[in-house]
Design an enzyme around this catalytic site. Structure first.
Site, PDB file in Angstrom:
ATOM      1  N   GLY A   7       1.013  -1.187  -0.001  1.00 11.38           N
ATOM      2  CA  GLY A   7       0.027  -0.031   0.137  1.00 11.38           C
ATOM      3  C   GLY A   7       0.846   1.381   0.061  1.00 11.38           C
ATOM      4  N   ILE A   8       0.433   2.488   0.611  1.00 12.50           N
ATOM      5  CA  ILE A   8       1.101   3.496   0.585  1.00 12.50           C
ATOM      6  C   ILE A   8       1.262   4.046   2.123  1.00 12.50           C
ATOM      7  CG2 ILE A   8      -1.148   5.198   0.777  1.00 12.50           C
ATOM      8  CD1 ILE A   8       1.030   6.800  -1.598  1.00 12.50           C
ATOM      9  N   GLY A   9       2.207   4.847   2.522  1.00  8.67           N
ATOM     10  CA  GLY A   9       2.444   5.065   3.596  1.00  8.67           C
ATOM     11  C   GLY A   9       4.024   4.829   4.133  1.00  8.67           C
ATOM     12  N   GLY A  33      -8.611  -2.843  -0.738  1.00 13.71           N
ATOM     13  CA  GLY A  33      -7.994  -4.314  -1.578  1.00 13.71           C
ATOM     14  C   GLY A  33      -7.476  -5.236  -0.490  1.00 13.71           C
ATOM     15  N   ILE A  78       5.154   2.370   6.353  1.00 14.55           N
ATOM     16  CA  ILE A  78       5.458   0.995   6.327  1.00 14.55           C
ATOM     17  C   ILE A  78       6.097   0.387   5.129  1.00 14.55           C
ATOM     18  CG2 ILE A  78       4.664  -1.384   6.907  1.00 14.55           C
ATOM     19  CD1 ILE A  78       3.229  -0.362   9.347  1.00 14.55           C
ATOM     20  N   GLU A 105      -2.356  -3.473  -5.995  1.00 15.09           N
ATOM     21  CA  GLU A 105      -3.481  -2.331  -6.224  1.00 15.09           C
ATOM     22  C   GLU A 105      -2.821  -0.919  -6.747  1.00 15.09           C
ATOM     23  OE1 GLU A 105      -6.220  -0.216  -3.140  1.00 15.09           O
ATOM     24  OE2 GLU A 105      -6.294  -2.397  -2.881  1.00 15.09           O
TER      25      GLU A 105
END
Length: 612
Positions: free
Chosen positions: A210-212, A331, A214, A233
């Site tokens: 994902g984004i961020g 997702g 981490i 995704e």
């Protein structure tokens, strides 16, 4: 060949009061088009606005436009929409991202118009959806009217990302810089999580992130990996460096080999420039990329997602904080399930161990009232915090509770162990919460290469109770006699629990484990017991039969000697059966000296330590 553009939107002729509109997603929100609608709405009222995450000022949710718009979001993004939902001015409809296009196609959420952003047309009249295909393509295909903002700043992306001018009913031309998303500097906690997750990623694996902070931290620690792939995704800036360095090659992907595939990207202008006309990054709709059936076609598929809290049975809360809805399902479940079904796949939930400045544990005995389960306790294989990796697949409720307590913040571990007794059966003899062995370094573990095979060296912990019992029953009678000076016939779960429940700040118990995915076997155990009277310790080892002669006891002894020195111990002692020639040799090669004794069947060995 130049193609004539569709006319400017005459809103009252395109839509009516009460219609349902879709607004483009993520970094492709057609803000100028929305402004045009607001400025020219005339007598329009009660338009239902449907969208997912929107990286925008979200003007349409402002109270002053309540007569014109009512928001129904399928993924919550930004405090403005979050607060509107909490205040009852907007709605949240939970849905898997893979299934959102089906809501449009099946007329569950029929669309009267789709407001989208596209690139200028090419010589054939095709515009690109650019940085966001996800559910936008389905919205454009199924809406009665398609109204576009043609933006010269929108990149042209490869894949299934095109729409022809003939399929656009009206448009405006307006240049708009794409919104950039910067996650900021990584802190120590996030870096540690990234290190632990990177240890789970094998060479030639395919990634979803994902984004961020981490995901950025994970990507930072993948620089020494080889031939990784991406089926995700979304993608962010972290892929640029890894693709340019040849870490991400997509060479061994078993679905879309040779290509990074995604539904949208979000990050800096550098990322948007990178995907522009880049044939190595392809964009596809979410019903295709997020389909668990397609995800599982990638061998070694690694799915990395985050959470708000995880309870001690493994249930994952990801879209709400208590009764307050925070984000959405998105997702996460699509990829968690797809990775679980993939050959060699690893579904991972990664999150910091605490929230609110360290005052609240995110590993919880039970879900906060009002919180909803996004990912079930049966879906997750791994949970990662800055304190380690908890492996849940195939674990009983009691075992997974102990695993999760081990990766909780140390100040909450005893409290969690006590609280879990109120709801789930934990034996009365299970009293010791896990301890970290700080002397093993920041990760609290080490990866060993023994005869070309990878093993983990780490502390023994309460969750190893059954694994230690299995190790005991794997021994031959001869091994049991040499280790215990007699032939014990049983190791009960209670006895095993006592051996794995160690105060690692006083005594020490290390193990070498063979881990393949979620399968874990203990190959060797070394431990010492502190003697307070003379500040020395007594050392003992046991190794699985098949691992004899591989040097595991020697490596364990080296680590224990180093830790004993750091803890300022004066010396170490060992009692070894005289018939156990290999073990005597290990101790003597490490500098232990035989002492004369009264028992001819047992040898005492001593080592004086020079504390560090």
């Amino acid at each position: 060949m130049a193609h004539a553009l569709p006319p400017a939107p005459d809103w009252p002729s395109l839509i009516r009061s009460g219609n349902r509109l879709f607004i483009g997603s993520n970094a492709a929100v057609p803000n100028a088009l929305v402004d045009h609608l607001i400025d020219n709405a005339g007598s329009l009222n009660d338009l239902e606005v449907v969208h997912i995450l929107t990286l925008s000022d979200n003007r349409w949710v402002d109270p002053e436009y309540a007569h014109l718009f009512k928001v129904n979001t399928l993924f919550i993004g930004g405090d403005k929409i979050r607060n509107a939902i909490a205040e009852g001015r907007a709605d949240y409809t939970p849905s898997f991202l893979s299934e959102v296009p089906g809501l449009f196609a099946s007329d569950i959420l029929p669309l009267d118009a789709a407001l989208i952003m596209v690139s200028p047309p090419d010589e054939y009249g095709y515009c690109s959806l650019g940085v966001t295909v996800d559910v936008v393509l389905a919205a454009a295909r199924h809406a009665k009217k398609v109204i576009a903002q043609i933006n010269p700043s929108m990149p042209r992306t490869s894949g299934q990302s095109f729409i022809h001018l003939r399929d656009i009913d009206a448009c405006i031309e307006c240049e708009q810089a794409l919104p950039e998303l910067h996650t900021g500097e990584l802190d120590e906690i996030t870096e540690r999580i990234g290190q632990y997750v990177s240890l789970l990623v094998e060479d030639q694996a395919t990634l979803q992130l994902g984004i961020g902070k981490i995901p950025d931290a994970v990507l930072r620690y993948l620089g020494n990996h080889k031939d990784l792939g991406v089926h995700s995704e979304m993608v962010s800036d972290g892929i640029i460096d890894l693709m340019q360095k040849g870490v991400i090659t997509n060479k061994y992907k078993t679905f879309h080999p040779g290509k990074t595939v995604t539904t949208f990207c979000m990050g800096s202008k550098q990322l948007y420039d990178f995907v522009h006309n880049n044939p190595h990054v392809e964009f596809y709709p979410s019903e295709y990329i997020n389909s668990p059936v397609n995800i599982k076609r990638n061998h070694k598929m690694v799915s990395i997602n985050s959470a708000i809290e995880v309870d001690l049975t493994g249930q994952v809360v990801a879209d709400s904080v208590g009764y307050k809805f925070y984000s959405g399902i998105g997702g996460q479940v699509d990829f968690i399930r797809g990775a679980a079904l993939a050959p060699g796949g690893k579904p991972i939930i990664a999150l910091p161990s605490t929230a609110k400045g360290g005052t609240v544990s995110r590993i919880v005995p039970h879900i906060t009232e009002g919180g909803g389960v996004v990912t079930s306790r049966g879906h997750v294989h791994y949970v990662v915090t800055e304190y380690g990796v908890a492996c849940l697949k195939g674990k009983s409720i009691r075992e997974r509770a102990l695993e999760l307590i081990r990766i909780a913040h140390p100040k909450f571990r005893n409290q969690l162990l006590e609280q879990v007794r109120a709801h789930y059966w934990v034996p009365h003899y299970q009293t010791q919460s896990p301890h970290t062995v700080h002397e093993l370094g920041g990760l609290g573990m080490k990866t060993l290469d023994i005869n070309g095979e990878a093993f983990d060296l780490r502390p023994l912990n309460p969750a190893d109770e059954r694994k230690l019992q299995e190790l005991f029953y794997s021994h031959t009678k001869q091994t049991l006699l040499l280790r215990y000076n007699h032939h014990p016939r049983q190791m009960s779960r209670e006895q095993s629990c006592a051996l794995v429940s160690v105060d690692q700040t006083r005594d020490l118990a290390l193990c070498i484990v063979r881990q393949k995915g979620s399968s874990v076997e203990i190959e060797a155990v070394g431990r010492y017991y502190l003697n307070d009277k003379d500040n020395t310790c007594e050392v003992a080892f046991v190794t699985r039969e098949r691992s004899h002669g591989k040097g595991m006891a020697t490596r364990l002894l080296q680590e224990m000697m180093a830790i004993a020195r750091q803890r300022q111990l004066a010396g170490m002692r060992a009692y070894v059966r005289a018939a156990n020639k290999p073990m005597l040799s290990i101790f003597e090669q490490a500098g232990f000296v035989r002492q004369s004794g009264t028992d001819p069947d047992e040898v005492l060995l001593l080592l004086a330590l020079d504390p560090q």
